[in-house]
Scaffold this active site. Structure first.
Site, PDB file in Angstrom:
ATOM      1  N   LYS A 258       0.793  -1.258  -0.119  1.00 25.03           N
ATOM      2  CA  LYS A 258      -0.162  -0.008  -0.209  1.00 25.03           C
ATOM      3  C   LYS A 258       0.829   1.243  -0.056  1.00 25.03           C
ATOM      4  CE  LYS A 258      -2.050  -1.169   3.931  1.00 25.03           C
ATOM      5  NZ  LYS A 258      -1.538  -2.230   4.364  1.00 25.03           N
TER       6      LYS A 258
ATOM      7  N   ARG B 152      -9.830  -0.297   8.989  1.00 26.03           N
ATOM      8  CA  ARG B 152      -9.366  -1.307   9.241  1.00 26.03           C
ATOM      9  C   ARG B 152     -10.446  -2.618  10.115  1.00 26.03           C
ATOM     10  NH1 ARG B 152      -3.698  -0.293   9.035  1.00 26.03           N
ATOM     11  NH2 ARG B 152      -2.281  -1.674   9.457  1.00 26.03           N
TER      12      ARG B 152
ATOM     13  N   ARG C 111      11.946  -5.384   5.453  1.00 29.27           N
ATOM     14  CA  ARG C 111      11.441  -4.218   5.188  1.00 29.27           C
ATOM     15  C   ARG C 111      12.492  -3.072   5.904  1.00 29.27           C
ATOM     16  NH1 ARG C 111       5.408  -1.988   5.266  1.00 29.27           N
ATOM     17  NH2 ARG C 111       5.489  -2.367   7.435  1.00 29.27           N
TER      18      ARG C 111
ATOM     19  N   ARG D 100      11.113  -0.966  11.378  1.00 27.52           N
ATOM     20  CA  ARG D 100       9.913  -0.655  12.147  1.00 27.52           C
ATOM     21  C   ARG D 100       9.968  -1.684  13.364  1.00 27.52           C
ATOM     22  NH1 ARG D 100       4.903   0.314   8.742  1.00 27.52           N
ATOM     23  NH2 ARG D 100       3.869  -0.857  10.164  1.00 27.52           N
TER      24      ARG D 100
ATOM     25  N   ARG E  74       0.262  -9.325  13.457  1.00 30.64           N
ATOM     26  CA  ARG E  74      -0.692  -8.198  12.518  1.00 30.64           C
ATOM     27  C   ARG E  74      -1.130  -8.979  11.359  1.00 30.64           C
ATOM     28  NH1 ARG E  74       4.348  -5.436  11.097  1.00 30.64           N
ATOM     29  NH2 ARG E  74       3.336  -4.077   9.551  1.00 30.64           N
TER      30      ARG E  74
HETATM   31  P1  ADP Z   1       1.001  -2.065   8.050  1.00 34.24           P
HETATM   32  O1  ADP Z   1      -0.121  -1.757   7.215  1.00 34.24           O
HETATM   33  O2  ADP Z   1       2.377  -2.452   7.281  1.00 34.24           O
HETATM   34  O3  ADP Z   1       0.559  -3.009   9.215  1.00 34.24           O
HETATM   35  P2  ADP Z   1       0.409   0.684   9.383  1.00 34.24           P
HETATM   36  O4  ADP Z   1       1.761   1.733   9.278  1.00 34.24           O
HETATM   37  O5  ADP Z   1      -0.570   0.897   8.503  1.00 34.24           O
HETATM   38  O6  ADP Z   1       1.301  -0.884   9.012  1.00 34.24           O
HETATM   39  O7  ADP Z   1      -0.208   0.418  10.902  1.00 34.24           O
HETATM   40  C1  ADP Z   1       0.951   0.030  11.915  1.00 34.24           C
HETATM   41  C2  ADP Z   1      -0.018   0.015  13.238  1.00 34.24           C
HETATM   42  O8  ADP Z   1      -0.510   1.069  13.491  1.00 34.24           O
HETATM   43  C3  ADP Z   1      -0.916  -1.202  13.227  1.00 34.24           C
HETATM   44  O9  ADP Z   1      -0.320  -2.661  13.345  1.00 34.24           O
HETATM   45  C4  ADP Z   1      -1.979  -0.481  14.381  1.00 34.24           C
HETATM   46  O10 ADP Z   1      -1.422  -0.969  15.638  1.00 34.24           O
HETATM   47  C5  ADP Z   1      -1.836   0.770  14.278  1.00 34.24           C
HETATM   48  N1  ADP Z   1      -2.774   1.236  13.060  1.00 34.24           N
HETATM   49  C6  ADP Z   1      -2.612   1.849  12.002  1.00 34.24           C
HETATM   50  N2  ADP Z   1      -3.800   2.036  11.179  1.00 34.24           N
HETATM   51  C7  ADP Z   1      -4.775   1.717  12.121  1.00 34.24           C
HETATM   52  C8  ADP Z   1      -6.327   1.722  12.101  1.00 34.24           C
HETATM   53  N3  ADP Z   1      -6.875   2.265  10.873  1.00 34.24           N
HETATM   54  N4  ADP Z   1      -7.146   1.229  13.067  1.00 34.24           N
HETATM   55  C9  ADP Z   1      -6.237   0.835  14.063  1.00 34.24           C
HETATM   56  N5  ADP Z   1      -4.822   0.801  14.380  1.00 34.24           N
HETATM   57  C10 ADP Z   1      -4.108   1.150  13.313  1.00 34.24           C
END
Ligand code: ADP
Ligand code: ZN
Length: 214
Positions: A16, A91, A130, A162, A173
Site C-alpha cells: 500500500k 481496518r 523491510r 520498524r 499483525r
Molecule cells: P502495516 O499496514 O504495514 O501494518 P501501518 O503503518 O498501516 O502498517 O500500521 C501500523 C500499526 O498502526 C498497526 O499495526 C496498528 O497498531 C496501528 N494502526 C494503523 N492504522 C490503524 C487503524 N486504521 N486502526 C487501528 N490501528 C491502526
C-alpha cells in the site's frame, strides 16, 4: 484522473505504501496513512502516542474512536480536495461505517477501493526484510534494496527497521488483519467500487491502476 478519492486496503506488507508513493508522483493526492500519523505521535511523545506505542508494539489495533478522529481532522484539510489515498484505514467494519458518516459530513464520496491481495509467505518475507525512512519511502533488503545500503534513495535519510516488523509481531499483525479487516474487504466488494491487485508486482499494479482510475 477522474477517480481520486481512494481507499488502499490490504494486509501489512502488501504494498500500500509503495504504490501510494508511485501514484503520488503522477497525481496530486493527499496521502493519509493512519500508521504514519500514529508513529508521528509516538515520536513526539504525546499522550496518544504513548498509548498507541504499547498496542502497536504487539501488532494490535488502536481504538476506532482515536483513528477515526485523526482521519476526520486530516480529511478536512484543504489538500484533500484534490483527492486522497486512505492507506491503512478503515481496518474494522466499525471504522468503515464511521468513515461513511465522516465523508457524508464533509460532502465527499469514495471513488474506488484498491485491494492489495498478496500471499502470506510473500507478506512475511517482505515485512521482516523491510527498511523504512521517516520521509515515507520504503525499501526491502530482498526485492527492492536502496541504492546505497542503509540510506534512503529519496531523501538521503537513514533507513531503519520498524519496531513492529519483527517476525513475531508481523505474524500477529497478519492474524489481526484476517480477523478484523477481512470483513471490511468483503463489505467493499459489495459496493462495486473495488479494484483488486492480485499477486501483482509494482509495474503491473501501476498499469492496472492507471487504466482503472484515470
Ligand atoms: P502495516 O499496514 O504495514 O501494518 P501501518 O503503518 O498501516 O502498517 O500500521 C501500523 C500499526 O498502526 C498497526 O499495526 C496498528 O497498531 C496501528 N494502526 C494503523 N492504522 C490503524 C487503524 N486504521 N486502526 C487501528 N490501528 C491502526
Ligand atoms: Zn527518505
Amino acid at each position: 484522473m477522474n477517480k481520486k478519492n481512494l481507499i488502499f486496503i490490504g494486509a501489512p506488507g502488501s504494498g500500500k505504501g509503495t504504490i501510494s508513493n508511485l501514484l503520488m508522483e503522477i497525481a496530486p493526492l493527499a496521502h493519509i496513512s493512519t500508521g504514519d500519523i500514529l508513529r508521528d505521535e509516538i515520536k513526539r511523545d504525546t499522550e496518544l502516542g504513548r498509548q498507541a506505542a504499547v498496542i502497536m508494539k504487539e501488532g494490535g489495533l488502536v481504538s476506532d474512536e482515536i483513528v477515526v478522529g485523526m482521519v476526520k481532522e486530516r480529511l478536512a484539510k484543504d489538500d484533500c480536495k484534490a483527492g486522497f489515498i486512505l492507506d491503512g484505514f478503515p481496518r474494522t467494519l466499525n471504522q468503515a461505517e464511521l468513515l461513511n458518516k465522516v465523508l457524508a459530513d464533509l460532502g465527499m464520496t469514495l471513488d474506488a477501493v484498491v485491494f492489495f491481495n498478496v500471499k502470506d509467505e510473500t507478506l512475511l518475507a517482505r515485512l521482516t526484510s523491510r527498511l523504512s525512512c521517516k520521509c515515507g519511502a520504503v525499501f526491502n533488503k530482498l526485492g527492492m534494496p536502496p541504492k546505497v545500503e542503509g540510506i534512503c534513495d529519496k531523501c538521503g535519510g537513514e533507513l531503519y527497521q520498524r519496531a513492529d516488523d519483527s517476525l513475531e509481531t508481523a505474524k500477529n499483525r497478519l492474524a489481526v488483519f484476517y480477523k478484523q479487516t477481512q470483513p471490511v474487504i468483503d463489505y467493499y466488494r459489495t459496493t462495486g467500487k473495488m479494484v483488486e491487485l492480485k499477486d501483482m508486482d509494482k509495474e503491473e499494479s501501476m498499469d492496472l491502476l492507471k487504466k482503472e482510475l484515470f
